[in-house]
Enzyme design. Sequence first.
Site, PDB file in Angstrom:
ATOM      1  N   ASP A   1       0.856  -1.182   0.000  1.00  0.00           N
ATOM      2  CA  ASP A   1       0.000   0.000   0.000  1.00  0.00           C
ATOM      3  C   ASP A   1       0.895   1.235   0.000  1.00  0.00           C
ATOM      4  O   ASP A   1       1.759   1.391   0.869  1.00  0.00           O
ATOM      5  CB  ASP A   1      -0.905   0.007   1.234  1.00  0.00           C
ATOM      6  CG  ASP A   1      -1.745   1.280   1.331  1.00  0.00           C
ATOM      7  OD1 ASP A   1      -2.586   1.490   0.437  1.00  0.00           O
ATOM      8  OD2 ASP A   1      -1.552   2.050   2.289  1.00  0.00           O
TER       9      ASP A   1
ATOM     10  N   GLU B   1      -0.814  -1.411  -6.178  1.00  0.00           N
ATOM     11  CA  GLU B   1      -1.986  -0.667  -6.608  1.00  0.00           C
ATOM     12  C   GLU B   1      -1.748  -0.100  -8.004  1.00  0.00           C
ATOM     13  O   GLU B   1      -0.658   0.356  -8.318  1.00  0.00           O
ATOM     14  CB  GLU B   1      -2.257   0.499  -5.654  1.00  0.00           C
ATOM     15  CG  GLU B   1      -2.505   0.099  -4.220  1.00  0.00           C
ATOM     16  CD  GLU B   1      -2.497   1.310  -3.316  1.00  0.00           C
ATOM     17  OE1 GLU B   1      -3.581   1.852  -3.044  1.00  0.00           O
ATOM     18  OE2 GLU B   1      -1.404   1.713  -2.889  1.00  0.00           O
TER      19      GLU B   1
ATOM     20  N   ASP C   1      -3.087   1.211   7.178  1.00  0.00           N
ATOM     21  CA  ASP C   1      -2.278   0.908   5.995  1.00  0.00           C
ATOM     22  C   ASP C   1      -1.984  -0.586   5.869  1.00  0.00           C
ATOM     23  O   ASP C   1      -1.932  -1.123   4.754  1.00  0.00           O
ATOM     24  CB  ASP C   1      -0.961   1.687   6.049  1.00  0.00           C
ATOM     25  CG  ASP C   1      -1.170   3.184   5.896  1.00  0.00           C
ATOM     26  OD1 ASP C   1      -2.242   3.575   5.396  1.00  0.00           O
ATOM     27  OD2 ASP C   1      -0.272   3.962   6.274  1.00  0.00           O
TER      28      ASP C   1
END
Length: 380
Positions: free
Chosen positions: A194, A276, A359
Amino acid sequence: MKLVVQVRLLPTPEQAAALEATLRAVNAAACQVSTLAYDQRVFRNYDLRKHAYTSIKDHYGLAAQAAQHVIKKVADAYAVLHANLRAGNLGKPGSARRLKAESKPIVFRSEAAQPFDDRCLSWQIDARTVSIWTVAGRLKDLTFTASAEQLKTLSAYRKGESDLVCRDGMWFLIATCDLPDRPVSLPDGFLGVDLGIANIATTSTGTRHCGKALNAVRHRRRELRRRLQAKGTKSAKRLLKKRRRAEARFAANTNHVIAKQIVTEAERTGQGIALEDLQGIRDRVRLRKPQRVTLHAWSFHQLGSFISYKAARAGVAIIHVDPSYTSQQCSACGHVDKNNRPDQETFSCTSCGFAEHADVNAARNIASRGVAGWAVSHAA
């Protein structure tokens, strides 16, 4: 897989003068070719050669191969410009930025990089010297310095062109190396990553690469830059020029360190890496003004690209997943609710009561999506 190796040249004053004269000549020629291409609307490499080859070769004293590289550089620059226009990267039709880009020919700085192929440049790796064409004649025994790993890579994999670059009075050659692809190992699960502001990167195993100290350094440098710009004296401008690339080097080094640690962890555990897909993140997210500076200044794309190429070199599988709602979804039960995030650090599921650092929870969701995405894309 293509990588570049940058080595520093150590020219004598006479050699440096010849290199400088060469860059000035080829870039002046490139500006002339660019103006011709813009006025006559001729942008293809071979068409430009018919119009410009003889004139720039004779006028600027260029060798045949150097003249062709100048023309190709101009053609490539216009190809990039037109691709950006088609993609809308320079704004909508009629916008001020787009009109500015379309209203004048491309201009090349006097010290802009120039490509050299094996006809203009030869390497003597063992002796750590190169022989390079210049407008003052061929420079032989031009010394360069490189690490043992760089020398090994150059010797085994160098292929194609090398770019001559002058940066802050220092000379560099940036060589293209074509490394063989390493087979990707079958992943035993995925390590989710992340990316964020408070923590630059957080993995699904709980490792957090904290951004607090980094942001403090960047804030201090930003304030120093603001004060120097406001001062406006010659010494302030001299210091600004000296420091203008400091933050870029700082960010690149930090991203390299973080990427290496993430790839090493994935390789050690036999996992793949799930990242991501941050395409268009700057247009999607809505942040408070202080956070916007951090978001737009830090190179998350660079960090992602570093992770990708290091993973490819290590044979670690990598996959990009949709980041939507990863920060609001519970990694235990899958419940999605914006109330699951009472504050920046905390995740507390309103459905099952699961609690974790926000997170880390997001990274676990990314890891789960990586497993599902890999299964779909590699189904028998």
